[in-house]
Design an enzyme around this catalytic site. Structure first.
Site, PDB file in Angstrom:
ATOM      1  N   ARG A 117      54.674  -3.343 -35.751  1.00 52.55           N
ATOM      2  CA  ARG A 117      55.177  -3.194 -37.120  1.00 52.55           C
ATOM      3  C   ARG A 117      55.304  -1.734 -37.535  1.00 52.55           C
ATOM      4  NH1 ARG A 117      55.444  -6.082 -42.118  1.00 52.55           N
ATOM      5  NH2 ARG A 117      54.746  -4.854 -43.904  1.00 52.55           N
ATOM      6  N   ILE A 141      60.430  -4.441 -46.899  1.00 53.77           N
ATOM      7  CA  ILE A 141      60.017  -5.206 -45.734  1.00 53.77           C
ATOM      8  C   ILE A 141      58.885  -6.113 -46.196  1.00 53.77           C
ATOM      9  CG2 ILE A 141      58.489  -3.312 -44.976  1.00 53.77           C
ATOM     10  CD1 ILE A 141      58.838  -4.343 -42.117  1.00 53.77           C
ATOM     11  N   SER A 142      58.969  -7.380 -45.837  1.00 57.94           N
ATOM     12  CA  SER A 142      57.982  -8.350 -46.298  1.00 57.94           C
ATOM     13  C   SER A 142      56.604  -8.081 -45.709  1.00 57.94           C
ATOM     14  CB  SER A 142      58.423  -9.776 -45.922  1.00 57.94           C
ATOM     15  OG  SER A 142      59.570 -10.156 -46.631  1.00 57.94           O
ATOM     16  N   ALA A 143      55.601  -8.682 -46.320  1.00 57.96           N
ATOM     17  CA  ALA A 143      54.228  -8.567 -45.838  1.00 57.96           C
ATOM     18  C   ALA A 143      54.079  -9.285 -44.498  1.00 57.96           C
ATOM     19  CB  ALA A 143      53.262  -9.161 -46.858  1.00 57.96           C
TER      20      ALA A 143
END
Length: 307
Positions: A117, A141-143
Site C-alpha cells: 500500500r 484512496i479508501s481505508a
C-alpha cells in the site's frame, strides 16, 4: 440472512441492508459497560485497541445509516488513533486486519501482502493506518479495511483468466490487486477521469510488484468517464466502483458478464455498498452490504470544482 431482491434488467433496483440489527441490540452494543472492566486494572494500549476496534468492526457495521467517512466504519477516527500508530509494514497491516476479523480470506490476504500500500499513497503519509487518505483532485484512496471488504466480495469473480474493471481507480492500488488475482491470461482495467491521477497511478504500478503485468498488457489504466465503463474489454466478471453514484449506471450493468458481480456505493447523503449479481439469464439480484461514505461519482469538472 442477507436481504435480497430479484429484478429483471429493466426493473428499478432497490434493496434493504444486510446488517440490519434490532435497535435494542444496537443500543446494548453501544453501552460503555462492556469496557468498564478496563478501569480497574492496568492495561496496555494494544489491548485497548483490540477492544475498541473489535467493537467498531463487529458491532457498528450493523447500524443503519451510520455516519462514516469515505469508506471507514463508524468509529474511524478512534481506530485511526488507537490502531494505526503501531503499524509500520504492509504485512503487519494485513495481520492487523486479520486479527480483528476484518479480513478472513487467505487469498485476499496474500494479494494485499503482495501489493504494498505504501507505493500507492502520497509520499509522507502513514501508509498502513486504517484510514482513507486524500490523493489530490478531491479524490481519496479508501481505508485498508474497505479494500479488504471489496476484494472479498469480488473474490469468486477474480479467478485466473477473468476480466475485472475498476471504476475511479485513483492511485491504482485496487486495480493492481485485481490484476494479481486474475493472472495469468486475465485482464484488469482501471478507469479514472483525472489524467494526472492516471499518470501517477501508472507510475505507482511500475514501482510495485504488479509492474510486469502492466508491461505485458494484462493490466492497464485509462482516462475516461467511469460511469460509461470501458467497453473495449467487456463483459467483465467483476466490476468495482470507488465512488458513490446516485443510482447504478446502466452502462456498468450492461458491461457486467452474466454470472458476474458489481460492487458499488449508491446514494447521496446516505450511502449503501450495493452488491449486484447478474444471473445467466440477465436477471439482477441486488443487496446492501453495509453503510458507507464515499466521494461522489461525478463528472471531471464537478470533481475539480469540489462537487
Amino acid at each position: 440472512m442477507p436481504s435480497t431482491s430479484h429484478y429483471s434488467p429493466l426493473s428499478v433496483i432497490v434493496s434493504s441492508s444486510r446488517y440490519r440489527a434490532p435497535l435494542k441490540l444496537s443500543f446494548l452494543y453501544l453501552t460503555p459497560r462492556r469496557f468498564l472492566h478496563l478501569r480497574f486494572r492496568a492495561i496496555h494500549l494494544p489491548e485497548l485497541a483490540s477492544a475498541l476496534t473489535a467493537f467498531s468492526y463487529r458491532c457498528c457495521r450493523r447500524l443503519p445509516n451510520t455516519h462514516i467517512f469515505t469508506g471507514n466504519s463508524l468509529f474511524s477516527r478512534m481506530e485511526r488513533f488507537w490502531t494505526g500508530s503501531g503499524i509500520n509494514r504492509n504485512k503487519e497491516m494485513v495481520e492487523h486486519l486479520q486479527g480483528y476479523g476484518v479480513l478472513r480470506s487467505k487469498k485476499v490476504a496474500e494479494v494485499m501482502e503482495t501489493i504494498d500500500r505504501a507505493v500507492f499513497v502520497p509520499e509522507g503519509t502513514p501508509a498502513y493506518v486504517d484510514s482513507p487518505m486524500q490523493i489530490g483532485y478531491n479524490a481519496t484512496i479508501s481505508a485498508p479495511h474497505m479494500h479488504a471488504m471489496c476484494l472479498e466480495l469480488l473474490e469468486n469473480h477474480l479467478k485466473p483468466g477473468m476480466h475485472a474493471l475498476d471504476v475511479g481507480s485513483g492511485t491504482g492500488y485496487l486495480t493492481a490487486c485485481f490484476a494479481v488475482m486474475v493472472r495469468p491470461q486475465g485482464r484488469a482495467i482501471g478507469v479514472e477521469h483525472i489524467p494526472e491521477l492516471v499518470e501517477s497511478s501508472i507510475k505507482n504500478i511500475q514501482n510495485s510488484t504488479a509492474a510486469p503485468l502492466l508491461k505485458e498488457g494484462s493490466l492497464a489504466v485509462h482516462v475516461g468517464d467511469g460511469r460509461e465503463g470501458w467497453a473495449e474489454f467487456a463483459p467483465y466478471d467483476a466490476i468495482h466502483v470507488g465512488a458513490a453514484a446516485p443510482e447504478i449506471p446502466p452502462a456498468l450493468i450492461e458491461q457486467l458478464k452474466p454470472g458476474g458481480r458489481l460492487v458499488i456505493p449508491v446514494g447521496n447523503i446516505f450511502q449503501d455498498l450495493k452488491v449486484v449479481d447478474k444471473d445467466v439469464d440477465g436477471t439482477l439480484t441486488v443487496r446492501s452490504e453495509t453503510s458507507v461514505r464515499y466521494v461522489p461519482l461525478t463528472s471531471r469538472e464537478a470533481q475539480i470544482r469540489g462537487y
